[in-house]
Design a protein around this motif. Sequence first.
Motif, mmCIF file in Angstrom:
data_model
loop_
_atom_site.group_PDB
_atom_site.id
_atom_site.type_symbol
_atom_site.label_atom_id
_atom_site.label_comp_id
_atom_site.label_asym_id
_atom_site.label_seq_id
_atom_site.Cartn_x
_atom_site.Cartn_y
_atom_site.Cartn_z
ATOM 1 N N ILE A 33 23.968 -20.638 -8.085
ATOM 2 C CA ILE A 33 23.685 -20.066 -9.406
ATOM 3 C C ILE A 33 24.542 -18.839 -9.659
ATOM 4 C CG2 ILE A 33 21.316 -20.925 -9.563
ATOM 5 C CD1 ILE A 33 20.422 -18.032 -8.703
ATOM 6 N N GLY A 34 24.657 -18.502 -10.938
ATOM 7 C CA GLY A 34 25.292 -17.275 -11.377
ATOM 8 C C GLY A 34 24.475 -16.703 -12.509
ATOM 9 N N ASN A 44 30.346 -14.797 -17.772
ATOM 10 C CA ASN A 44 29.727 -16.117 -17.647
ATOM 11 C C ASN A 44 30.554 -17.164 -18.394
ATOM 12 O OD1 ASN A 44 28.177 -18.422 -17.829
ATOM 13 N ND2 ASN A 44 26.268 -17.335 -18.167
ATOM 14 N N PRO A 45 31.184 -18.088 -17.671
ATOM 15 C CA PRO A 45 32.020 -19.095 -18.343
ATOM 16 C C PRO A 45 31.228 -20.197 -19.039
ATOM 17 C CG PRO A 45 31.969 -19.521 -15.994
ATOM 18 C CD PRO A 45 31.191 -18.247 -16.225
ATOM 19 N N PHE A 46 29.923 -20.257 -18.823
ATOM 20 C CA PHE A 46 29.114 -21.356 -19.348
ATOM 21 C C PHE A 46 28.381 -21.011 -20.641
ATOM 22 C CE2 PHE A 46 29.235 -21.842 -14.696
ATOM 23 C CZ PHE A 46 30.025 -22.971 -14.651
ATOM 24 N N SER A 47 28.368 -19.749 -21.017
ATOM 25 C CA SER A 47 27.623 -19.321 -22.202
ATOM 26 C C SER A 47 28.570 -18.956 -23.332
ATOM 27 C CB SER A 47 26.746 -18.124 -21.848
ATOM 28 O OG SER A 47 26.120 -17.634 -22.999
ATOM 29 N N LYS A 50 28.070 -14.170 -25.267
ATOM 30 C CA LYS A 50 28.426 -13.299 -24.143
ATOM 31 C C LYS A 50 27.408 -12.191 -23.875
ATOM 32 C CE LYS A 50 31.840 -15.720 -22.949
ATOM 33 N NZ LYS A 50 31.669 -16.579 -21.798
ATOM 34 N N ALA A 51 26.274 -12.206 -24.591
ATOM 35 C CA ALA A 51 25.172 -11.295 -24.289
ATOM 36 C C ALA A 51 24.080 -12.022 -23.501
ATOM 37 C CB ALA A 51 24.588 -10.725 -25.572
ATOM 38 N N ASP A 52 24.271 -13.324 -23.264
ATOM 39 C CA ASP A 52 23.283 -14.154 -22.567
ATOM 40 C C ASP A 52 23.315 -13.847 -21.076
ATOM 41 O OD1 ASP A 52 21.745 -16.127 -21.423
ATOM 42 O OD2 ASP A 52 22.735 -17.788 -22.426
ATOM 43 N N LYS A 53 22.220 -13.299 -20.553
ATOM 44 C CA LYS A 53 22.141 -12.951 -19.140
ATOM 45 C C LYS A 53 21.290 -13.955 -18.358
ATOM 46 C CE LYS A 53 22.985 -8.023 -19.663
ATOM 47 N NZ LYS A 53 23.787 -7.599 -18.547
ATOM 48 N N GLY A 54 21.271 -15.193 -18.822
ATOM 49 C CA GLY A 54 20.488 -16.229 -18.173
ATOM 50 C C GLY A 54 21.055 -16.639 -16.826
ATOM 51 N N GLY A 74 26.823 -25.781 -15.227
ATOM 52 C CA GLY A 74 26.674 -25.277 -16.591
ATOM 53 C C GLY A 74 25.253 -25.343 -17.118
ATOM 54 N N ASP A 75 24.347 -26.048 -16.410
ATOM 55 C CA ASP A 75 22.946 -26.079 -16.838
ATOM 56 C C ASP A 75 22.362 -24.664 -16.770
ATOM 57 O OD1 ASP A 75 23.030 -28.800 -17.166
ATOM 58 O OD2 ASP A 75 21.830 -29.280 -15.394
ATOM 59 N N LYS A 76 21.558 -24.321 -17.772
ATOM 60 C CA LYS A 76 20.872 -23.028 -17.782
ATOM 61 C C LYS A 76 19.448 -23.250 -17.300
ATOM 62 C CE LYS A 76 19.646 -19.077 -20.638
ATOM 63 N NZ LYS A 76 19.751 -18.451 -21.954
ATOM 64 N N ILE A 77 19.042 -22.499 -16.290
ATOM 65 C CA ILE A 77 17.703 -22.642 -15.719
ATOM 66 C C ILE A 77 16.739 -21.750 -16.495
ATOM 67 C CG2 ILE A 77 16.283 -22.385 -13.657
ATOM 68 C CD1 ILE A 77 18.859 -22.882 -12.013
ATOM 69 N N MET A 78 15.771 -22.390 -17.153
ATOM 70 C CA MET A 78 14.781 -21.673 -17.963
ATOM 71 C C MET A 78 13.522 -21.337 -17.152
ATOM 72 S SD MET A 78 16.519 -21.631 -20.757
ATOM 73 C CE MET A 78 15.465 -21.214 -22.138
#
Length: 125
Positions: A33-34, A44-47, A50-54, A74-78
Motif C-alpha cells: 500500500i501507499g 500519489n500516482p493513482f489519484s 492531489k489532496a486525496d490522502k487515501g 490503483g484500488d483505493k481501500i475504503m
Amino acid sequence: MSFIPGQPVTAVVQRIEIQKLREGDNLILGFSIGGGIDQDASQNPFSEDKADKGIYVTRVSKGGPAEVAGLRIGDKIMQVNGWDMTMVTHDQARKRLTKKKEDVVRLLITRKSLEETVRQSMMQH
C-alpha cells in the motif's frame, strides 16, 4: 470521485475478501500500500485529486492471495474488516491489514473502472 474534506464521500465500492497465506509465522496478503494522512498526497500516482490522502494498492504479487481475490494496483481501500480507512496514517493502515489474529481480510475498495461502468450505465437509462 471527488473528495472534499469534511463532506460525505460518494463512491462505487466492491467487496474483496483475501485469505492470508501462512508461511511459517508470517501471514502473507500479497500486496503493498501507499498513501495515508501523514504522506504527501501530491506524490500519489493513482489519484486524480492531489489532496486525496487515501490508502491505495501500489503493488500486487503475481499469483498471491490479493491477486487471486481480485485486488488491483490503483484500488483505493475504503475499509478493512469494517474499519474506516479514509483518514488513517500509513502505519495505521499497515497495522490494520497485518493483524496476526486475522486469517481473512475483508476489504471495501473503489476503483476508477467501477465508477466509469456505473456512470455509463446511468447514461444509457
